[in-house]
Enzyme design. Sequence first.
Site, PDB file in Angstrom:
ATOM      1  N   HIS A   1       0.779  -1.274   0.200  1.00  0.00           N
ATOM      2  CA  HIS A   1      -0.078  -0.140   0.103  1.00  0.00           C
ATOM      3  C   HIS A   1       0.922   1.239   0.033  1.00  0.00           C
ATOM      4  O   HIS A   1       0.346   2.481  -0.059  1.00  0.00           O
ATOM      5  CB  HIS A   1      -0.919   0.206   1.179  1.00  0.00           C
ATOM      6  CG  HIS A   1      -0.149   0.319   2.544  1.00  0.00           C
ATOM      7  ND1 HIS A   1       0.301  -0.736   3.172  1.00  0.00           N
ATOM      8  CD2 HIS A   1       0.081   1.286   3.186  1.00  0.00           C
ATOM      9  CE1 HIS A   1       0.864  -0.368   4.347  1.00  0.00           C
ATOM     10  NE2 HIS A   1       0.834   0.796   4.202  1.00  0.00           N
ATOM     11  N   ARG A   2       2.252   1.084   0.145  1.00  0.00           N
ATOM     12  CA  ARG A   2       2.822   2.447   0.475  1.00  0.00           C
ATOM     13  C   ARG A   2       2.822   3.145  -0.751  1.00  0.00           C
ATOM     14  O   ARG A   2       3.024   2.753  -1.972  1.00  0.00           O
ATOM     15  CB  ARG A   2       4.385   1.953   0.697  1.00  0.00           C
ATOM     16  CG  ARG A   2       4.249   1.769   2.270  1.00  0.00           C
ATOM     17  CD  ARG A   2       5.585   1.541   2.723  1.00  0.00           C
ATOM     18  NE  ARG A   2       5.767   0.824   4.357  1.00  0.00           N
ATOM     19  CZ  ARG A   2       5.293   2.105   5.152  1.00  0.00           C
ATOM     20  NH1 ARG A   2       5.295   3.356   4.996  1.00  0.00           N
ATOM     21  NH2 ARG A   2       5.395   1.391   6.374  1.00  0.00           N
TER      22      ARG A   2
END
Length: 382
Positions: free
Chosen positions: A215-216
């Site tokens: 998700h970064r």
Amino acid sequence: MDHATRPPTARSIRCVVGARPNFVKAAPVMHALAAHPGVDVRVLNTGQHYDRALAGSFIEQLGMPMPDHDLGVGSGSHATQTAAVLTGVEELLLRDRPDALVVVGDVNSTVGAALAGAKLGIPIVHVESGLRSGDWTMPEEINRVITDRISDLLLCHCADAVENLAAEGIAGDRVALVGNTMIDSLFRLLPLARERDALGRHGLEAGQYVLVTLHRPALVDDPERLAAVLTVLARLADKLPVVFPMHPRTRARLNDVAPAALERLVVIDPLEYLDFIAVQASARLVVTDSGGVQEETSALGVPCLTYRDNTERPITVQQGTNRLIGVDPAALERAGAEELSRSLTQARPIPLWDGRAGERAAGAIMELLDRRDGLHQRSRAA
């Protein structure tokens, strides 16, 4: 009960949370503090991240009080979020004047609340202190360092964190090694999570799938990088099904990157916490860029590949099941094939990740308040 009407012997402790991981880490501390006589524990939710899983039943399962306030901060730039938290928390603290303010983790709510409390002279307790990645491009690293610098009590989950603080000149009574409170919640809720049959609902067999959580922004905001990772994951799917609960940030970019690779993955909606830990606990392998997942997989004994160049949780590599492989699709493919070809081994337990960190944290907080009471009494006597 406001500051003016509080009985002299009562202790008022407030805890600020802003995202689901904050609730998970804070709950064991709040639960343990509430067991101390004369302690009034209340929770403030900044609402930094909206999460439909943060319903009453989930909070009750964690064993923590329902939030008394919700600031509704929502999304926005780092400056916007931090400013909204700072002003909102300040207003509540001016009204309440607690004896201590507990902040958790490294999100914008953490540093905003800590700044508000510190400027009002309220003792700050930081749960999950001392983590360092050395990567100043990460907003979380900035939040961690600032919060640690202005906190009065720094609660660490491993010896590495204590050493990091000592290197920055923070030691003595300000620092307490208490263990990992997130693992308390994991152990508390895992039996209940398994009863919900998340594997059955998603057609999964224990030990026969790879779980992915990425998700970064540095990855999912870059179409070329994301496409390269998805292509590798699709090849891993030739060995075992690859399950990818898709974060909204990632889902928004699906139409632009590697549609053929995506068709070979088991893409599902984001999982609520209980379902996620059940699926995580039964995975053959986890691929992640999440700090919390590195810790949970180590506690569960599940092999983990961290798709990052650095980690603020090196203990999960040194003593846990985590491998830091860098941001390199070829390295991910090699490491994935290696992990799936080797036999599982019994993981070693990490010291103080034993389900009782919340009790130790609460004890350290009470000791802080006792020390401050002693100082006040000596000051009045003089």
